[in-house]
Write a protein that holds these residues in place. Structure first.
Motif, PDB file in Angstrom:
ATOM      1  N   LEU A   6       0.836  -1.186   0.000  1.00 49.42           N
ATOM      2  CA  LEU A   6       0.000   0.000   0.000  1.00 49.42           C
ATOM      3  C   LEU A   6       0.878   1.244   0.000  1.00 49.42           C
ATOM      4  O   LEU A   6       1.768   1.375   0.819  1.00 49.42           O
ATOM      5  CB  LEU A   6      -0.856   0.020   1.252  1.00 49.42           C
ATOM      6  CG  LEU A   6      -2.074  -0.889   1.217  1.00 49.42           C
ATOM      7  CD1 LEU A   6      -2.718  -0.932   2.573  1.00 49.42           C
ATOM      8  CD2 LEU A   6      -3.057  -0.447   0.181  1.00 49.42           C
ATOM      9  N   PRO A 115       1.296   4.480   6.038  1.00 47.06           N
ATOM     10  CA  PRO A 115      -0.097   4.942   6.004  1.00 47.06           C
ATOM     11  C   PRO A 115      -0.733   5.025   7.394  1.00 47.06           C
ATOM     12  O   PRO A 115      -1.539   5.914   7.646  1.00 47.06           O
ATOM     13  CB  PRO A 115      -0.815   3.899   5.136  1.00 47.06           C
ATOM     14  CG  PRO A 115       0.179   2.870   4.793  1.00 47.06           C
ATOM     15  CD  PRO A 115       1.524   3.341   5.149  1.00 47.06           C
ATOM     16  N   ASP A 116      -0.336   4.115   8.295  1.00 44.70           N
ATOM     17  CA  ASP A 116      -0.954   4.202   9.630  1.00 44.70           C
ATOM     18  C   ASP A 116      -0.417   5.396  10.419  1.00 44.70           C
ATOM     19  O   ASP A 116      -1.095   5.913  11.301  1.00 44.70           O
ATOM     20  CB  ASP A 116      -0.827   2.902  10.411  1.00 44.70           C
ATOM     21  CG  ASP A 116       0.603   2.471  10.612  1.00 44.70           C
ATOM     22  OD1 ASP A 116       1.454   2.890   9.829  1.00 44.70           O
ATOM     23  OD2 ASP A 116       0.854   1.695  11.556  1.00 44.70           O
ATOM     24  N   GLU A 142      -7.065   3.633   9.956  1.00 44.51           N
ATOM     25  CA  GLU A 142      -5.997   2.652  10.169  1.00 44.51           C
ATOM     26  C   GLU A 142      -6.517   1.226   9.961  1.00 44.51           C
ATOM     27  O   GLU A 142      -5.874   0.404   9.311  1.00 44.51           O
ATOM     28  CB  GLU A 142      -5.491   2.822  11.603  1.00 44.51           C
ATOM     29  CG  GLU A 142      -4.087   2.334  11.804  1.00 44.51           C
ATOM     30  CD  GLU A 142      -3.591   2.596  13.210  1.00 44.51           C
ATOM     31  OE1 GLU A 142      -4.028   3.577  13.840  1.00 44.51           O
ATOM     32  OE2 GLU A 142      -2.761   1.814  13.671  1.00 44.51           O
ATOM     33  N   LEU A 145      -7.199   0.507   6.330  1.00 40.77           N
ATOM     34  CA  LEU A 145      -5.946   0.219   5.622  1.00 40.77           C
ATOM     35  C   LEU A 145      -5.481  -1.208   5.909  1.00 40.77           C
ATOM     36  O   LEU A 145      -4.972  -1.896   5.037  1.00 40.77           O
ATOM     37  CB  LEU A 145      -4.858   1.204   6.054  1.00 40.77           C
ATOM     38  CG  LEU A 145      -5.046   2.651   5.607  1.00 40.77           C
ATOM     39  CD1 LEU A 145      -4.012   3.542   6.280  1.00 40.77           C
ATOM     40  CD2 LEU A 145      -4.930   2.756   4.098  1.00 40.77           C
ATOM     41  N   ALA A 146      -5.686  -1.651   7.171  1.00 34.57           N
ATOM     42  CA  ALA A 146      -5.252  -2.998   7.547  1.00 34.57           C
ATOM     43  C   ALA A 146      -6.090  -4.070   6.881  1.00 34.57           C
ATOM     44  O   ALA A 146      -5.625  -5.197   6.676  1.00 34.57           O
ATOM     45  CB  ALA A 146      -5.317  -3.151   9.065  1.00 34.57           C
ATOM     46  N   PRO A 149      -5.563  -5.459   2.472  1.00 31.39           N
ATOM     47  CA  PRO A 149      -4.880  -6.667   2.007  1.00 31.39           C
ATOM     48  C   PRO A 149      -5.759  -7.925   2.086  1.00 31.39           C
ATOM     49  O   PRO A 149      -5.627  -8.831   1.277  1.00 31.39           O
ATOM     50  CB  PRO A 149      -3.680  -6.796   2.952  1.00 31.39           C
ATOM     51  CG  PRO A 149      -3.437  -5.428   3.434  1.00 31.39           C
ATOM     52  CD  PRO A 149      -4.775  -4.773   3.517  1.00 31.39           C
ATOM     53  N   LEU A 150      -6.680  -7.962   3.046  1.00 32.44           N
ATOM     54  CA  LEU A 150      -7.591  -9.114   3.145  1.00 32.44           C
ATOM     55  C   LEU A 150      -8.449  -9.215   1.886  1.00 32.44           C
ATOM     56  O   LEU A 150      -8.680 -10.308   1.374  1.00 32.44           O
ATOM     57  CB  LEU A 150      -8.529  -8.955   4.349  1.00 32.44           C
ATOM     58  CG  LEU A 150      -7.996  -9.214   5.738  1.00 32.44           C
ATOM     59  CD1 LEU A 150      -9.130  -9.133   6.750  1.00 32.44           C
ATOM     60  CD2 LEU A 150      -7.365 -10.589   5.825  1.00 32.44           C
ATOM     61  N   LEU A 195     -11.952 -11.411  11.921  1.00 24.83           N
ATOM     62  CA  LEU A 195     -11.271 -10.168  12.302  1.00 24.83           C
ATOM     63  C   LEU A 195     -12.034  -9.466  13.422  1.00 24.83           C
ATOM     64  O   LEU A 195     -11.440  -8.965  14.381  1.00 24.83           O
ATOM     65  CB  LEU A 195     -11.140  -9.243  11.085  1.00 24.83           C
ATOM     66  CG  LEU A 195     -10.507  -7.883  11.350  1.00 24.83           C
ATOM     67  CD1 LEU A 195      -9.039  -8.031  11.734  1.00 24.83           C
ATOM     68  CD2 LEU A 195     -10.610  -6.974  10.142  1.00 24.83           C
TER      69      LEU A 195
END
Lengths: 237, 252
Positions: A6, A115-116, A142, A145-146, A149-150, A195
């Motif tokens: 990212l 990014p975080d 945040e 953004l995490a 990817p999932l 999650l």
């Protein structure tokens, strides 16, 4: 497992990496305004300084091949449009170099800013405004953004699995798209549930104050020298 | 001394027609390392989630340190840590360091205590060299150890793990096993749900065998091992009554 980078952030310990994200955004804005409609001399000076910064932090320019090809085409289009509009060679160069300088600034920012860190800095800044849940906003960015990817991972896994079973792109494309999307969605829901349980089990509190980068001397020096540099250039060129 | 975790006739069902867990009772003492075995679909994961407070039991009680916390899911959540099977889905930090600190941020722990807890778990889980890496770039075993570190830093009374060896290669398994043994030596109370019992029994103090949502057997691992095949688990081939279980360890 698909690896999604990212914003192309690379870990490092250069002065740019140590700077507060908001300071970098501020410098970015100051330089962008300065470059708008600037003379060729001013643009060249800024480009040289930024090239020096890129060399100092050892910017992995080869890793940006795809993006640079795209920006090169964009620069050519800008230059051609100016030339066809009857602009002089200096004007064309000014426009192309100005665009290239802004691209380099963007790459420098993206390469050195997690990014975080941006999300946390924005959250901390907003938390000073009364009645604005700053930390919650930062935490939401945040977390989003995490989870990106999932999404990519689920899409990639399903795509590979379907290809491995001989699926053709051209055979019933509409049916394929609907089936593919619904499977990705189902897998995402399943992962989102895990999650959610994992966040709950780690007592996720969106309003918790999260430690981010602190403003330091390096930020004051960088922002200060940028402003002084821009003013000096403005006065003498 | 009261057990650190005590379940009494715990039951759970999603609807009135189908019971997932019924009358499950067991207790764990402080520092005990227990294996919760059972074939797929017997309710091991549901049981862990009920204990943790992510699901509310439909009957029975959960006591932690002698306190009945059946109705207090938040207190159970605070006291007990759970590491889920899919490590990828649990990672929320952009770096390993940020991911470990996530729980401390939520608890609002700052200063020296924050640093001390962080340093301890990083060293215990052997993650020093990967702190600035993105979690998704780690190996399977490292990801699992990161998931353990992420919950361990919150200083729970009991650490529970759901299928910690799933999808791991041999070095990954050994890495996680070494981490669990270190935690055991430090006095952490551990409950591991797995169907891969042969990897853990050499280190376990007790063995709980779940079948069809009920506790089929529990007690000394050596004794419970004698009945596992009746409940859908494979007894390790190399196991012979004359060989002490400790000798079957996967760790050299």
């Amino acid at each position: 497992m698909v690896e999604v980078r990212l914003f192309h952030y690379h870990e490092g310990n250069t002065f740019l990496h140590r700077m507060h994200p908001l300071s970098k955004i501020m410098i970015l804005l100051v330089l962008s305004f300065f470059l708008t409609g600037s003379s060729l001399v001013r643009t060249v000076v800024v480009a040289v300084v930024l090239s020096g910064v890129a060399c100092t932090i050892r910017l992995p320019i080869t890793g940006y091949g795809r993006e640079l090809r795209f920006f090169f085409v964009m620069a050519m289009i800008i230059g051609s449009a100016r030339a066809m509009g009857g602009a002089s060679l200096v004007d064309v160069l000014e426009a192309v170099l100005g665009f290239a300088t802004i691209v380099v600034m963007g790459i420098l920012f993206a390469d050195s800013t997690a990014p975080d860190d941006v999300a946390r800095a924005v959250g901390a800044l907003l938390s000073h405004i009364p009645k604005v849940p700053g930390y919650r906003i930062g935490a939401t960015i945040e977390l989003t953004l995490a989870t990106i990817p999932l999404l990519f991972d689920a899409a990639w896994q399903i795509s590979i699995a379907r290809k491995a079973r001989g699926e053709s792109v051209w055979h019933h494309p509409m049916r394929r798209i609907v089936a593919y999307t619904s499977t990705v969605f189902a897998l995402l829901l399943e992962r989102a549930e895990i999650l959610e349980a994992a966040l709950q089990s780690r007592l996720y509190d969106p309003d918790a104050k999260r430690a981010g980068k602190r403003l330091g001397m390096i930020d004051m020096l960088s922002v200060g020298s940028t402003i002084v540099g821009v003013l000096t250039l403005g006065l003498f060129t | 001394m009261a057990p650190i975790l005590e379940l009494d006739r715990l039951s759970f069902s999603f609807d009135a027609k189908r019971s997932i867990l019924s009358d499950v009772s067991f207790s764990l003492n402080s520092g005990e390392f227990s294996v919760l075995g059972g074939r797929n679909g017997t309710g091991k994961s549901i049981l862990l989630r009920c204990i943790k407070g992510l699901l509310q039991p439909s009957g029975g009680s959960v006591r932690i340190n002698g306190r009945d916390l059946t109705k207090n899911a938040r207190a159970r959540n605070l006291s007990i840590a759970l590491v889920f099977q899919d490590a990828d889905t649990q990672m929320v930090g952009q770096t390993v360091e940020r991911d470990i600190l996530f729980g401390l941020d939520n608890l609002g722990i700052t200063g020296d205590e924050r640093k001390q807890r962080f340093d301890e778990v990083v060293s215990l889980m052997g993650l020093q060299s990967v702190l600035q890496q993105r979690p998704r770039t780690l190996s399977g075993g490292e990801k699992r150890r990161l998931a353990i570190a992420g919950v361990l830093v919150m200083a729970p009374h009991v650490l529970m793990l759901d299928e910690p060896f799933a999808n791991l290669d041999y070095p990954g398994i050994v890495g996680v096993l070494e981490a669990l043994v270190s935690l055991k030596e430090q006095g952490t109370t551990i409950l591991v749900a797995t169907h891969e019992i042969e990897k853990l029994l050499a280190h376990a103090d007790s063995f709980l065998l779940l079948d069809g949502g009920t506790m089929a057997a529990q007690g000394d691992p050596f004794e419970v091992l004698e009945v596992v095949e009746r409940h859908g688990l494979r007894r390790p081939r190399f196991h012979d009554a004359s060989i002490p279980l400790e000798q079957l360890s996967w760790l050299k």
